[in-house]
Design a protein around this motif. Structure first.
Motif, PDB file in Angstrom:
ATOM      1  N   THR A 187     -10.350   3.115   2.686  1.00  0.00           N
ATOM      2  CA  THR A 187     -11.531   3.507   3.446  1.00  0.00           C
ATOM      3  C   THR A 187     -12.707   2.607   3.089  1.00  0.00           C
ATOM      4  O   THR A 187     -13.142   2.583   1.926  1.00  0.00           O
ATOM      5  CB  THR A 187     -11.910   4.971   3.148  1.00  0.00           C
ATOM      6  OG1 THR A 187     -10.807   5.817   3.470  1.00  0.00           O
ATOM      7  CG2 THR A 187     -13.124   5.394   3.960  1.00  0.00           C
ATOM      8  N   PRO A 188     -13.247   1.836   4.035  1.00  0.00           N
ATOM      9  CA  PRO A 188     -14.397   0.966   3.745  1.00  0.00           C
ATOM     10  C   PRO A 188     -15.595   1.796   3.277  1.00  0.00           C
ATOM     11  O   PRO A 188     -15.913   2.823   3.882  1.00  0.00           O
ATOM     12  CB  PRO A 188     -14.676   0.283   5.087  1.00  0.00           C
ATOM     13  CG  PRO A 188     -13.418   0.440   5.874  1.00  0.00           C
ATOM     14  CD  PRO A 188     -12.809   1.729   5.442  1.00  0.00           C
ATOM     15  N   GLN A 189     -16.251   1.356   2.233  1.00  0.00           N
ATOM     16  CA  GLN A 189     -17.412   2.050   1.696  1.00  0.00           C
ATOM     17  C   GLN A 189     -18.730   1.422   2.150  1.00  0.00           C
ATOM     18  O   GLN A 189     -19.805   1.943   1.843  1.00  0.00           O
ATOM     19  CB  GLN A 189     -17.340   2.061   0.167  1.00  0.00           C
ATOM     20  CG  GLN A 189     -16.117   2.776  -0.378  1.00  0.00           C
ATOM     21  CD  GLN A 189     -16.025   4.222   0.084  1.00  0.00           C
ATOM     22  OE1 GLN A 189     -17.005   4.971  -0.013  1.00  0.00           O
ATOM     23  NE2 GLN A 189     -14.869   4.611   0.602  1.00  0.00           N
ATOM     24  N   GLY A 190     -18.635   0.346   2.881  1.00  0.00           N
ATOM     25  CA  GLY A 190     -19.819  -0.321   3.418  1.00  0.00           C
ATOM     26  C   GLY A 190     -19.374  -1.334   4.455  1.00  0.00           C
ATOM     27  O   GLY A 190     -18.195  -1.699   4.530  1.00  0.00           O
ATOM     28  N   LEU A 191     -20.319  -1.805   5.264  1.00  0.00           N
ATOM     29  CA  LEU A 191     -19.969  -2.765   6.311  1.00  0.00           C
ATOM     30  C   LEU A 191     -19.272  -4.010   5.775  1.00  0.00           C
ATOM     31  O   LEU A 191     -18.313  -4.489   6.395  1.00  0.00           O
ATOM     32  CB  LEU A 191     -21.222  -3.156   7.110  1.00  0.00           C
ATOM     33  CG  LEU A 191     -21.800  -2.092   8.047  1.00  0.00           C
ATOM     34  CD1 LEU A 191     -23.005  -2.647   8.790  1.00  0.00           C
ATOM     35  CD2 LEU A 191     -20.755  -1.607   9.044  1.00  0.00           C
ATOM     36  N   PRO A 192     -19.689  -4.567   4.614  1.00  0.00           N
ATOM     37  CA  PRO A 192     -18.989  -5.761   4.119  1.00  0.00           C
ATOM     38  C   PRO A 192     -17.504  -5.518   3.876  1.00  0.00           C
ATOM     39  O   PRO A 192     -16.698  -6.449   3.984  1.00  0.00           O
ATOM     40  CB  PRO A 192     -19.730  -6.082   2.819  1.00  0.00           C
ATOM     41  CG  PRO A 192     -21.104  -5.519   3.012  1.00  0.00           C
ATOM     42  CD  PRO A 192     -20.881  -4.257   3.786  1.00  0.00           C
ATOM     43  N   GLU A 193     -17.133  -4.289   3.556  1.00  0.00           N
ATOM     44  CA  GLU A 193     -15.723  -3.992   3.275  1.00  0.00           C
ATOM     45  C   GLU A 193     -14.871  -3.913   4.540  1.00  0.00           C
ATOM     46  O   GLU A 193     -13.650  -3.766   4.460  1.00  0.00           O
ATOM     47  CB  GLU A 193     -15.609  -2.690   2.481  1.00  0.00           C
ATOM     48  CG  GLU A 193     -16.145  -2.809   1.068  1.00  0.00           C
ATOM     49  CD  GLU A 193     -15.841  -1.586   0.223  1.00  0.00           C
ATOM     50  OE1 GLU A 193     -14.918  -0.821   0.592  1.00  0.00           O
ATOM     51  OE2 GLU A 193     -16.515  -1.383  -0.803  1.00  0.00           O
ATOM     52  N   LEU A 194     -15.504  -4.024   5.709  1.00  0.00           N
ATOM     53  CA  LEU A 194     -14.733  -4.089   6.951  1.00  0.00           C
ATOM     54  C   LEU A 194     -14.023  -5.439   7.101  1.00  0.00           C
ATOM     55  O   LEU A 194     -13.084  -5.563   7.891  1.00  0.00           O
ATOM     56  CB  LEU A 194     -15.641  -3.866   8.165  1.00  0.00           C
ATOM     57  CG  LEU A 194     -16.186  -2.450   8.378  1.00  0.00           C
ATOM     58  CD1 LEU A 194     -17.189  -2.452   9.524  1.00  0.00           C
ATOM     59  CD2 LEU A 194     -15.048  -1.483   8.676  1.00  0.00           C
ATOM     60  N   ALA A 195     -14.484  -6.424   6.386  1.00  0.00           N
ATOM     61  CA  ALA A 195     -13.888  -7.762   6.486  1.00  0.00           C
ATOM     62  C   ALA A 195     -12.389  -7.679   6.207  1.00  0.00           C
ATOM     63  O   ALA A 195     -11.954  -7.097   5.218  1.00  0.00           O
ATOM     64  CB  ALA A 195     -14.555  -8.710   5.502  1.00  0.00           C
ATOM     65  N   GLY A 196     -11.626  -8.237   7.098  1.00  0.00           N
ATOM     66  CA  GLY A 196     -10.185  -8.225   6.953  1.00  0.00           C
ATOM     67  C   GLY A 196      -9.497  -7.070   7.655  1.00  0.00           C
ATOM     68  O   GLY A 196      -8.283  -7.114   7.890  1.00  0.00           O
ATOM     69  N   HIS A 197     -10.257  -6.015   7.982  1.00  0.00           N
ATOM     70  CA  HIS A 197      -9.661  -4.909   8.736  1.00  0.00           C
ATOM     71  C   HIS A 197      -9.493  -5.315  10.201  1.00  0.00           C
ATOM     72  O   HIS A 197     -10.208  -6.173  10.716  1.00  0.00           O
ATOM     73  CB  HIS A 197     -10.559  -3.671   8.660  1.00  0.00           C
ATOM     74  CG  HIS A 197     -10.436  -2.908   7.383  1.00  0.00           C
ATOM     75  ND1 HIS A 197      -9.497  -1.927   7.180  1.00  0.00           N
ATOM     76  CD2 HIS A 197     -11.146  -3.006   6.219  1.00  0.00           C
ATOM     77  CE1 HIS A 197      -9.621  -1.432   5.966  1.00  0.00           C
ATOM     78  NE2 HIS A 197     -10.623  -2.074   5.342  1.00  0.00           N
ATOM     79  N   ARG A 198      -8.554  -4.672  10.865  1.00  0.00           N
ATOM     80  CA  ARG A 198      -8.353  -4.896  12.295  1.00  0.00           C
ATOM     81  C   ARG A 198      -9.322  -4.002  13.102  1.00  0.00           C
ATOM     82  O   ARG A 198      -9.535  -2.843  12.745  1.00  0.00           O
ATOM     83  CB  ARG A 198      -6.918  -4.585  12.700  1.00  0.00           C
ATOM     84  CG  ARG A 198      -5.885  -5.540  12.098  1.00  0.00           C
ATOM     85  CD  ARG A 198      -4.506  -5.291  12.707  1.00  0.00           C
ATOM     86  NE  ARG A 198      -3.492  -6.137  12.108  1.00  0.00           N
ATOM     87  CZ  ARG A 198      -3.217  -7.379  12.521  1.00  0.00           C
ATOM     88  NH1 ARG A 198      -3.919  -7.905  13.525  1.00  0.00           N
ATOM     89  NH2 ARG A 198      -2.276  -8.090  11.927  1.00  0.00           N
ATOM     90  N   ILE A 199      -9.858  -4.554  14.169  1.00  0.00           N
ATOM     91  CA  ILE A 199     -10.769  -3.829  15.048  1.00  0.00           C
ATOM     92  C   ILE A 199     -10.157  -3.733  16.441  1.00  0.00           C
ATOM     93  O   ILE A 199      -9.739  -4.748  17.019  1.00  0.00           O
ATOM     94  CB  ILE A 199     -12.148  -4.518  15.133  1.00  0.00           C
ATOM     95  CG1 ILE A 199     -12.841  -4.511  13.770  1.00  0.00           C
ATOM     96  CG2 ILE A 199     -13.031  -3.834  16.173  1.00  0.00           C
ATOM     97  CD1 ILE A 199     -13.259  -3.147  13.282  1.00  0.00           C
TER      98      ILE A 199
END
Length: 311
Positions: A187-199
């Motif tokens: 679970t991403p804890q902030g916007l920077p942790e979205l990097a690498g996730h699929r959208i």
């Protein structure tokens, strides 16, 4: 206008079928769709358009990436075709009890159509049994030369000429994911942790709505999940765990299997607007449809409705 017809030797009675076929193509944007609506094949539609163009002495339609659109010469034919259609429809619209009758044609994005337009129009039709509704699903920029629909719903405030823009409702895009996806990828804890996730979102090359295109500007570089031109495919892909969905909140919140992420850090505001030609606003059916859509939008989401006119 009639001088132009006469100079070209145009016989409105002889070419009535040609005009009505042209009107269908102008509204639907494709020969196949017009043929299905009229109960004729593609070649018949093509033949009738050629006949009309021969009578007028020029092109009435031009092909664009999103379908056929009306030319300057074609707008003269469109005006006449709509006048004939209104005259024919008026024969059936006379009502002693004040009931609205006739046809209303609405073009709107698929999510708005399903969640707001259909319930609103169904209620309006129940109140006026003589009313016929045609709903065309379309997520695109407003056309400066709106061909053939009475009312067009678009995402984002439109800038149009000789038309009225009516704000229907506000909404927002949010980030959503299934629990299965979060269990597998964290679970991403902030916007920077979205990097690498699929959208899961729109196909970038097919996206022509600026307000939607800007939705990813504040996100880090992400991998592509399942891209689609359909918002309901975004929802389905997110529920299937194909990635994090960039979804309208009014859809995401309805899905018990989805969890909203980073709501305090990301919410992309958007709005739906109706675009109506100035002359169409004098039609009581169009005015009633706008009222119905605004009421449904206000009931579904806290909206601030306003009207601006651009000339």
């Amino acid at each position: 206008m009639h001088n132009v017809w006469m100079e070209q030797g145009f016989d409105e009675h002889r070419h009535l079928e040609d005009l009505m076929t042209f009107l269908a193509v102008a509204r639907l944007g494709r020969y196949n769709a017009a043929g299905e609506a009229l109960g004729v094949n593609h070649s018949t539609v093509s033949r009738r358009i050629r006949s009309l163009e021969k009578a007028m002495g020029g092109r009435v339609l031009v092909r664009t990436p999103t379908g056929w659109e009306v030319t300057g010469l074609g707008r003269q034919a469109l005006t006449t075709a709509e006048e004939i259609e209104r005259a024919l429809a008026s024969l059936a619209q006379r009502s002693q009890d004040g009931e609205m009758k006739g046809m209303i044609r609405v073009a709107a994005p698929d999510a708005f159509s399903t969640e707001f337009a259909v319930p609103a129009l169904a209620r309006l039709q129940q109140q006026n049994p003589g009313l016929t509704v045609e709903l065309i699903s379309a997520t695109q920029r407003v056309r400066q030369n709106r061909s053939g629909v009475d009312l067009e719903v678009v995402v984002g405030k439109p800038f149009v000429h000789k038309a009225i823009a009516v704000r229907l409702m506000d909404y927002e895009l949010g980030l959503y994911a299934s629990q299965d996806y979060l269990d597998r990828f964290g679970t991403p804890q902030g916007l920077p942790e979205l990097a690498g996730h699929r959208i899961n979102f729109y196909i970038e090359s097919a996206l022509r709505i600026d307000d939607l295109d800007r939705a990813t500007e504040s996100l880090p570089q992400c991998r592509r999940g399942i891209d689609s031109t359909s918002v309901f495919a975004h929802v389905a892909a997110t529920e299937a765990g194909a990635g994090i969905g960039l979804l309208p909140s009014y859809l995401g919140e309805q899905r018990p299997g989805l969890r909203r992420l980073l709501a305090q850090e990301y919410a992309h505001p958007l709005s739906y607007w109706a675009v109506v030609r100035e002359e169409a606003m004098r039609n009581p059916v169009v005015a009633a449809t706008i009222d119905a859509l605004q009421s449904k939008g206000a009931a579904g989401i806290d909206s601030r409705a306003s009207i601006t006119e651009h000339r």
